[in-house]
Design a protein around this motif. Structure first.
Motif, PDB file in Angstrom:
ATOM      1  N   SER A   1       1.046  -1.238   0.176  1.00  0.00           N
ATOM      2  CA  SER A   1       0.416   0.177   0.191  1.00  0.00           C
ATOM      3  C   SER A   1       0.648   2.174   0.338  1.00  0.00           C
ATOM      4  CB  SER A   1      -0.747   0.506   1.169  1.00  0.00           C
ATOM      5  OG  SER A   1       0.106   0.321   2.983  1.00  0.00           O
ATOM      6  N   GLY A   2       1.881   1.358   0.476  1.00  0.00           N
ATOM      7  CA  GLY A   2       2.602   1.534   0.086  1.00  0.00           C
ATOM      8  C   GLY A   2       2.932   2.970   1.589  1.00  0.00           C
ATOM      9  N   MET A   3       3.243   2.308   2.064  1.00  0.00           N
ATOM     10  CA  MET A   3       2.625   2.277   3.378  1.00  0.00           C
ATOM     11  C   MET A   3       3.659   1.487   4.547  1.00  0.00           C
ATOM     12  SD  MET A   3       1.287   3.157   6.542  1.00  0.00           S
ATOM     13  CE  MET A   3       0.035   3.864   6.108  1.00  0.00           C
ATOM     14  N   GLU A   4       4.605   1.853   5.437  1.00  0.00           N
ATOM     15  CA  GLU A   4       6.139   1.441   5.849  1.00  0.00           C
ATOM     16  C   GLU A   4       5.302   1.246   7.283  1.00  0.00           C
ATOM     17  OE1 GLU A   4      10.453   2.952   4.509  1.00  0.00           O
ATOM     18  OE2 GLU A   4       8.712   4.058   5.103  1.00  0.00           O
ATOM     19  N   LEU A   5       5.699   0.005   8.010  1.00  0.00           N
ATOM     20  CA  LEU A   5       5.309  -0.468   9.709  1.00  0.00           C
ATOM     21  C   LEU A   5       6.585  -0.672  10.035  1.00  0.00           C
ATOM     22  CD1 LEU A   5       1.954  -1.680  11.623  1.00  0.00           C
ATOM     23  CD2 LEU A   5       4.601  -2.920  11.481  1.00  0.00           C
ATOM     24  N   PHE A   6       6.750   0.221  11.059  1.00  0.00           N
ATOM     25  CA  PHE A   6       8.674  -0.303  11.998  1.00  0.00           C
ATOM     26  C   PHE A   6       7.595  -0.170  13.959  1.00  0.00           C
ATOM     27  CE2 PHE A   6       8.475   3.549  10.114  1.00  0.00           C
ATOM     28  CZ  PHE A   6       8.507   4.528  11.529  1.00  0.00           C
ATOM     29  N   GLY A   7       8.561  -1.161  14.614  1.00  0.00           N
ATOM     30  CA  GLY A   7       7.930  -1.055  15.753  1.00  0.00           C
ATOM     31  C   GLY A   7       9.134  -0.686  16.893  1.00  0.00           C
ATOM     32  N   VAL A   8       8.298   0.113  18.023  1.00  0.00           N
ATOM     33  CA  VAL A   8       9.378   1.122  18.078  1.00  0.00           C
ATOM     34  C   VAL A   8       8.730   0.932  19.171  1.00  0.00           C
ATOM     35  CG1 VAL A   8       7.282   2.393  18.112  1.00  0.00           C
ATOM     36  CG2 VAL A   8       9.614   3.627  17.962  1.00  0.00           C
TER      37      VAL A   8
ATOM     38  N   ALA B   1       4.245   0.299  17.547  1.00  0.00           N
ATOM     39  CA  ALA B   1       3.979   0.818  16.327  1.00  0.00           C
ATOM     40  C   ALA B   1       4.226   1.807  15.732  1.00  0.00           C
ATOM     41  CB  ALA B   1       3.125  -0.549  15.954  1.00  0.00           C
ATOM     42  N   ALA B   2       4.761   1.859  14.907  1.00  0.00           N
ATOM     43  CA  ALA B   2       4.979   3.588  13.920  1.00  0.00           C
ATOM     44  C   ALA B   2       4.753   2.730  12.316  1.00  0.00           C
ATOM     45  CB  ALA B   2       6.122   4.549  14.789  1.00  0.00           C
ATOM     46  N   THR B   3       3.462   3.808  11.748  1.00  0.00           N
ATOM     47  CA  THR B   3       3.564   4.260  10.340  1.00  0.00           C
ATOM     48  C   THR B   3       3.856   5.343   9.934  1.00  0.00           C
ATOM     49  OG1 THR B   3       1.119   4.952  10.784  1.00  0.00           O
ATOM     50  CG2 THR B   3       1.384   2.116  10.914  1.00  0.00           C
TER      51      THR B   3
ATOM     52  N   THR C   1       1.579   4.300  17.041  1.00  0.00           N
ATOM     53  CA  THR C   1      -0.059   3.421  17.487  1.00  0.00           C
ATOM     54  C   THR C   1       0.757   3.061  19.388  1.00  0.00           C
ATOM     55  OG1 THR C   1      -0.391   2.441  15.172  1.00  0.00           O
ATOM     56  CG2 THR C   1      -0.888   1.110  17.076  1.00  0.00           C
ATOM     57  N   TYR C   2      -0.771   2.946  19.564  1.00  0.00           N
ATOM     58  CA  TYR C   2      -0.991   2.212  21.297  1.00  0.00           C
ATOM     59  C   TYR C   2      -1.695   0.926  21.082  1.00  0.00           C
ATOM     60  CZ  TYR C   2       1.577   6.917  22.362  1.00  0.00           C
ATOM     61  OH  TYR C   2       2.650   7.452  21.807  1.00  0.00           O
ATOM     62  N   LEU C   3      -1.074   0.781  22.488  1.00  0.00           N
ATOM     63  CA  LEU C   3      -1.520  -0.406  21.987  1.00  0.00           C
ATOM     64  C   LEU C   3      -2.598  -0.958  24.068  1.00  0.00           C
ATOM     65  CD1 LEU C   3      -2.626  -3.326  21.987  1.00  0.00           C
ATOM     66  CD2 LEU C   3      -0.571  -4.508  22.478  1.00  0.00           C
ATOM     67  N   ALA C   4      -3.959  -0.137  24.049  1.00  0.00           N
ATOM     68  CA  ALA C   4      -5.010  -0.933  25.060  1.00  0.00           C
ATOM     69  C   ALA C   4      -5.000  -2.215  25.685  1.00  0.00           C
ATOM     70  CB  ALA C   4      -5.916   0.043  25.022  1.00  0.00           C
ATOM     71  N   PRO C   5      -5.069  -2.248  26.590  1.00  0.00           N
ATOM     72  CA  PRO C   5      -6.021  -3.483  27.672  1.00  0.00           C
ATOM     73  C   PRO C   5      -7.063  -4.038  26.645  1.00  0.00           C
ATOM     74  CG  PRO C   5      -5.161  -2.058  29.574  1.00  0.00           C
ATOM     75  CD  PRO C   5      -5.452  -1.093  27.477  1.00  0.00           C
ATOM     76  N   PRO C   6      -7.134  -5.566  26.288  1.00  0.00           N
ATOM     77  CA  PRO C   6      -8.577  -5.933  26.046  1.00  0.00           C
ATOM     78  C   PRO C   6      -9.684  -5.933  26.984  1.00  0.00           C
ATOM     79  CG  PRO C   6      -6.923  -7.611  26.642  1.00  0.00           C
ATOM     80  CD  PRO C   6      -6.230  -6.427  27.241  1.00  0.00           C
TER      81      PRO C   6
END
Length: 250
Positions: A7-14, A168-170, A180-185
């Motif tokens: 899609s032209g998108m980069e995704l990387f862990g941070v 993550a960051a995109t 991008t932040y991860l919330a508790p389920p």
């Protein structure tokens, strides 16, 4: 960092951020006039648009493994009208979003309402980063706080900012950078109830909710079945989360 996705998108862990304030581009009188003309046409087409303060990304680089350096500059939404001006030199936008999972491994994807700048688009809960107030700082704590606020305002989930994990960051071309932040389920029924309460409160106040609806997806395949435009960051984030959930056996 991953390679460029289809899609032209980069995704990387941070894991960590370092943020430093920079300067917004200085515009010629001609560029200012062209920008203002594009903005006024956009407002005429969608009167819900407003020229509020936001943050642009003036620089992005790795400093060490897991640490992302972000140089930011305070602008307003009007600045991004420069994307429609040849040679405008608009800064990439900087935004936060949140993966809100259910306790069975699905994640919320939300459709923007007709009153927004991107009606009908599917994306994760979140929004543009705003500059700090007088005497404030834009740092990791402030960003997680903004992500928590977006989740509460849009979905009705209130979570302490320190419970959100930078995940993550995109980056898509030169148009936008997402954190991008991860919330508790939480259980699906609770999430649906909280969102319904937000919608009811907004409509009782005479306002259109920012999100028209939420759905729960487990995979990129399910995401692809949602009719309408999709924000570029959604598919790679959902894919990465689904792969991690599979490894965990969720």
């Amino acid at each position: 960092m991953t390679g460029t996705l289809p899609s032209g998108m980069e995704l990387f862990g941070v894991q960590r951020l370092r943020l430093v304030e920079g300067e917004a581009p200085v515009l010629s009188a001609e560029l200012e006039a062209a920008r203002d003309q594009v903005w006024e046409m956009a407002v005429a087409a969608n009167p819900a648009l407003f020229d509020g303060p936001v943050v642009g990304c003036a620089g992005l680089r790795w400093e060490e493994p897991g640490t992302l350096f972000v140089r930011w500059a305070a602008v307003t939404y009007r600045h991004y009208a420069l994307r429609q001006v040849p040679g405008g030199g608009a800064l990439p936008s900087l935004f936060v979003n949140v993966i809100q999972p259910t306790d069975d491994g699905r994640v919320i994807v939300a459709r923007m309402s007709a009153a927004t700048a991107v009606p009908g688009r599917w994306q994760l809960p979140g929004g543009s980063v705003e500059p700090p107030g007088v005497g404030g700082a834009l740092d990791e704590e402030a960003l997680s706080g903004q992500a928590a606020r977006e989740l509460a305002e849009e979905v009705g989930v209130e979570v302490e900012p320190d419970k959100l994990r930078l995940w993550a960051a995109t980056r898509r071309g030169n148009l936008s950078v997402g954190l991008t932040y991860l919330a508790p389920p939480l259980p699906e029924a609770e999430l649906r109830g909280r969102f319904a309460a937000v919608v009811a409160a907004e409509r009782s106040a005479g306002r259109e909710p920012e999100l028209a609806e939420i759905v729960f997806v487990r995979s990129p395949h399910e995401l692809a079945g949602l009719a309408g435009p999709h924000a570029g960051h959604v598919e790679p984030v959902v894919r990465r989360y689904a792969e991690a959930a599979l490894r965990r056996g969720v």
